[in-house]
Scaffold this active site. Structure first.
Site, PDB file in Angstrom:
ATOM      1  N   HIS A 101      -3.624   4.683  -2.650  1.00 36.00           N
ATOM      2  CA  HIS A 101      -3.360   6.027  -3.171  1.00 36.00           C
ATOM      3  C   HIS A 101      -4.534   6.367  -4.096  1.00 36.00           C
ATOM      4  CE1 HIS A 101       0.773   4.324  -2.751  1.00 36.00           C
ATOM      5  NE2 HIS A 101       1.137   5.543  -2.434  1.00 36.00           N
ATOM      6  N   ASP A 104      -4.316   4.799  -7.472  1.00 31.39           N
ATOM      7  CA  ASP A 104      -4.423   3.328  -7.499  1.00 31.39           C
ATOM      8  C   ASP A 104      -5.836   2.896  -7.846  1.00 31.39           C
ATOM      9  OD1 ASP A 104      -1.889   3.364  -6.356  1.00 31.39           O
ATOM     10  OD2 ASP A 104      -2.596   2.839  -4.345  1.00 31.39           O
TER      11      ASP A 104
HETATM   12  C1  XUL Z   1       7.183   3.952  -0.909  1.00 31.98           C
HETATM   13  C2  XUL Z   1       6.114   3.695   0.057  1.00 31.98           C
HETATM   14  C3  XUL Z   1       4.760   4.184  -0.325  1.00 31.98           C
HETATM   15  C4  XUL Z   1       3.957   4.727   0.804  1.00 31.98           C
HETATM   16  C5  XUL Z   1       2.651   5.336   0.376  1.00 31.98           C
HETATM   17  O1  XUL Z   1       8.422   3.490  -0.525  1.00 31.98           O
HETATM   18  O2  XUL Z   1       6.324   3.083   1.065  1.00 31.98           O
HETATM   19  O3  XUL Z   1       4.087   3.132  -0.933  1.00 31.98           O
HETATM   20  O4  XUL Z   1       3.677   3.743   1.726  1.00 31.98           O
HETATM   21  O5  XUL Z   1       2.791   6.331  -0.550  1.00 31.98           O
END
Ligand code: XUL
Ligand code: CO
Length: 438
Positions: A101, A104
């Protein structure tokens, strides 16, 4: 700081007879299975957030991991120390893909301008790291659920200014993904849903999301990003109801907004089970709709009804998953991202390796099992036989659109058909799976 993993050697394939817990027993990257190497089939990815951003805190207690780069403020120096640690982990694990993300990877930002600048600053560094390694980016995404501004959603927020912040994040996260050669871009609608219907205009919110995703697709084409876009379904958590509930719901939503040829799905088994669906059900639904993209491999806990995000260890379940993935043509741009975290008491650097080694060995075994099932595809043969009547006579006429309800009814009367029940042979079929899982 990259010294955090220094005491661990590069993980090698040593085979099933090895006693070394820090070695692969099944994940032989270059071994060929159905014409492709295991590495090419699985496209394993390490996620940034659970491994390098989380310090082990839970809702009842503080962090337990003591990762050095998480100790102070999350400024540019800390983001770079985290990046060093992440790439040293990737190197020791054999240069898998990674996923992130925006928040992150970057230093904390308090204004929109700072967000753009801080992201750009770390993307420069990531690019340099990637130039010096063979690690590739599987997918990027924007975190539009952690910051308090998103408490009532991102693009589905009652306040369009919040949606504008989300637009800023998606634009820059997608551009960063493009620049770093990402194979995909994920939309997990973390708070794109609601907690109470009493304050929520559901129809309007879903249209907001539909328009927002159309804008993201337009932007993808504008910048020439050739990767895939995937929605990651989840029924609830953190909100009570999320609009991207499961694969079937997502497909209906994509059709409604004219996006079914533009966006696919990133399936997560723990999300599937939260929705009351089997993992392989979600894969087969995606195959049936032609929207299969990628997987966030993990597992829930059968006794706990929440998203525990544990590393996968169920060989039978994952053999079936790989079987249906291969039947659908396998991963193309997608891959096997581990959206999984070690337990809070697994507080050492080596625990991150045990987790990934176990997950990769499991998927390699599952892949080999699935390949064996496909080489002598008794399940397919059974299904072909079971549906054979649809390829002739009245069944074919119906499917070709050449029969009316009257035609079918008259056929039934005239032929005096009174079909005898035919066994579905469930136990026989389950045994076929049992004999192959090893
Ligand atoms: C949350 C989840 C996230 C997504 C990316 O449950 O799976 O980490 O993969 O935002
Ligand atoms: Co996920």
């Amino acid at each position: 700081m990259s010294g955090y993993f220094d005491h661990i050697d590069t993980i090698k394939f040593e085979g099933v007879d090895s006693d070394n817990p820090l070695a692969f027993k099944y994940y032989d990257a270059k071994k060929k299975v159905l014409g492709k190497t295991i590495e090419e089939h699985l496209r394993v990815a390490v996620c940034y957030w659970h491994n390098f951003c989380w310090d082990g805190h839970d809702i009842f207690g503080a962090g337990t991991f003591e990762r050095p780069w998480l100790q102070g403020n999350n400024d540019q120096a800390a983001a770079e120390a985290k990046l060093d640690a992440a790439f040293s982990f990737f190197e020791k694990l054999g240069q898998p893909f990674f996923c992130f993300h925006d928040v992150d990877i970057m230093a904390d930002a308090s204004t929109p301008k700072e967000h753009v600048e801080n992201l750009a600053a770390i993307v420069d560094k990531i690019e340099a790291k990637m130039d010096a390694s063979t690690t590739k980016l599987l997918w990027g995404t924007a975190n539009m659920f952690s910051h308090p501004r998103f408490m009532a959603g991102a693009s589905t927020n009652p306040n369009p200014d919040v949606a504008a912040f989300a637009a800023l994040q998606v634009k820059h996260a997608m551009e960063a993904t493009h620049r770093l050669g990402g194979a995909g871009y994920v939309f997990w609608g973390g708070r794109e849903g609601y907690d109470t219907i009493l304050n929520t205009n559901v129809g309007h919110e879903m249209n907001q999301l539909g328009r927002f995703l159309n804008m993201a697709v337009e932007h993808k084409h504008k910048i020439g990003f050739k990767g895939d876009l995937w929605i990651e379904p989840k029924p609830h958590e953190p909100t009570k109801h999320q609009y991207d509930r499961d694969v079937g719901t997502v497909y209906g939503f994509l059709k409604e907004h004219g996006l079914e040829n533009e966006i696919g799905v990133n399936i997560e088994p723990n999300h599937a089970t939260l929705a009351g669906n089997a993992f392989e059900h979600e894969i087969e639904m995606a195959n049936a709709f032609g929207i299969f993209g990628s997987i966030d491999f993990n597992r829930g806990d059968p006794q706990n009804g929440w998203d525990t995000d544990q590393f996968p260890n169920d060989l039978r379940e994952n053999t079936m998953a790989l079987y249906y993935i291969l039947k659908g043509g396998g991963f193309k741009n997608g891959g096997a991202n581990f959206d999984a975290k070690v337990r809070r008491q697994s507080s050492d650097a080596e625990d991150l390796f045990h987790a990934h080694i176990g997950g990769m060995d499991l998927l390699a075994r599952a892949l080999m099992n699935a390949a064996e099932m496909i080489e002598n595809d008794k399940l397919q043969a059974f299904k072909d036989d079971r549906y054979a009547e649809w390829h002739k006579g009245m069944g074919k006429q119906m499917m070709d659109g050449n029969a009316t309800l009257d035609d079918m009814a008259n056929y039934c009367l005239e032929e005096n058909t009174s079909p005898a029940p035919i066994s579905g042979r469930q136990e026989y079929l389950e045994n076929i799976v049992t004999y192959v899982v090893k």
